[in-house]
Design a protein around this motif. Structure first.
Motif: not given
Length: 283
Positions: A151, A177-178, A180, A188
């Motif tokens: 993340e 990856y994400v 945010v 998460s």
């Protein structure tokens, strides 16, 4: 590229291992010589077991060469030469804040700081430095070498260049990856810490046993590990600091740490790393 890793605990040693197995020169820094010795032994053990990097990961060097890419140091001064720095100290702001004050004065201006945190806002860490545009969050998952996705958190001032350089570094580690936005706990751990904390409440209230709580999550929801097994893997001290940080940041009673969790942390039952948590690992 030389990558600095601050903190030689469970996460820091794993991050250093993953980086070195992907051809990066690594400086692993911790004030504790004991922690550095433990990290060295852990990484060497992983090498011998053939688990130095994720199966199928491209770009990794031979493990024998990789272990030689890591320098173990106990002085911040060694970080003056790093191009990218990943900080992994404990989830307590009173400990993290002084770290950023020191590394900001030592590291070169072009060096990017990646905050490896579960809950602490990236903008908060960046505010301590004179390089807010070069501070970003990377929430690595445990165990780092085996988890393909992380993340990534964009702080208020994080620049596009910082995101691009982070993208390149993560790809070199074989990770996706994400991305945010910044918020305590991000995505998460806003969800995970609540789940773990509620599972501990269920155990404290004797609604079910630890084994059966975890079994429900594995067999009904297809989770690889149940919430209490996950807590033992992460470390109950880390879980406690994380949920308590969320409680302090949001001021919302839903994040109130379970009394049983605090009691276990006070008793030194921190999970796998201490040999006992919700399960016993001393056998």
């Amino acid at each position: 590229m030389i990558v600095g890793v601050v903190g030689a605990g469970v996460m820091g040693s794993d991050v250093a291992q993953n980086l070195a197995s992907c051809s990066h020169d690594v400086i692993l820094m911790d004030h504790s010589v004991k922690a550095l010795d433990s990290a060295r032994k852990k990484i060497e053990r992983a090498r011998k077991l053939g688990s130095f990097h994720r199966k199928g990961q491209s770009g990794g060097t031979a493990a024998l060469d990789a272990i030689e890419r890591i320098r173990f140091v106990s002085d911040y001064a060694a970080l003056a030469e790093v191009d990218y720095l990943i900080e992994n100290v404990t989830e307590r702001w009173e400990i993290k804040k002084p770290v950023y004050e020191v590394i900001d004065s030592i590291c070169k201006d072009s060096c990017i700081f990646a905050v490896n945190t579960s809950v602490i806002p990236i903008t908060k860490a960046a505010s301590v430095t004179k390089r807010a545009d070069r501070v970003i969050g990377i929430h690595f998952m445990n165990p780092v070498p085996l988890k393909p996705t992380v993340e990534v958190i964009r702080g208020y001032h994080t620049s596009e260049e910082t995101i691009q350089r982070t993208d390149e570094m993560l790809r070199s580690m074989g990770k996706s990856y994400v991305l945010v936005q910044d918020s305590p706990g991000f995505v998460s751990n806003r969800v995970l810490m609540l789940t773990i904390n509620e599972a501990i409440f269920l155990l404290m209230e004797q609604v079910s046993t630890a084994a059966d709580i975890d079994r429900l999550f594995r067999e009904c929801f297809g989770h690889t590990m149940g919430p209490l097994e996950t807590a033992d893997l992460i470390g109950l001290d880390t879980i406690y600091y994380s949920i308590d940080n969320l409680y302090q940041e949001f001021g919302d009673s839903k994040y109130r740490p379970c009394p049983l969790l605090k009691k276990m942390v006070d008793a030194g039952l921190h999970g796998m790393k201490s040999g006992e948590g919700f399960y016993n690992y001393n056998d």
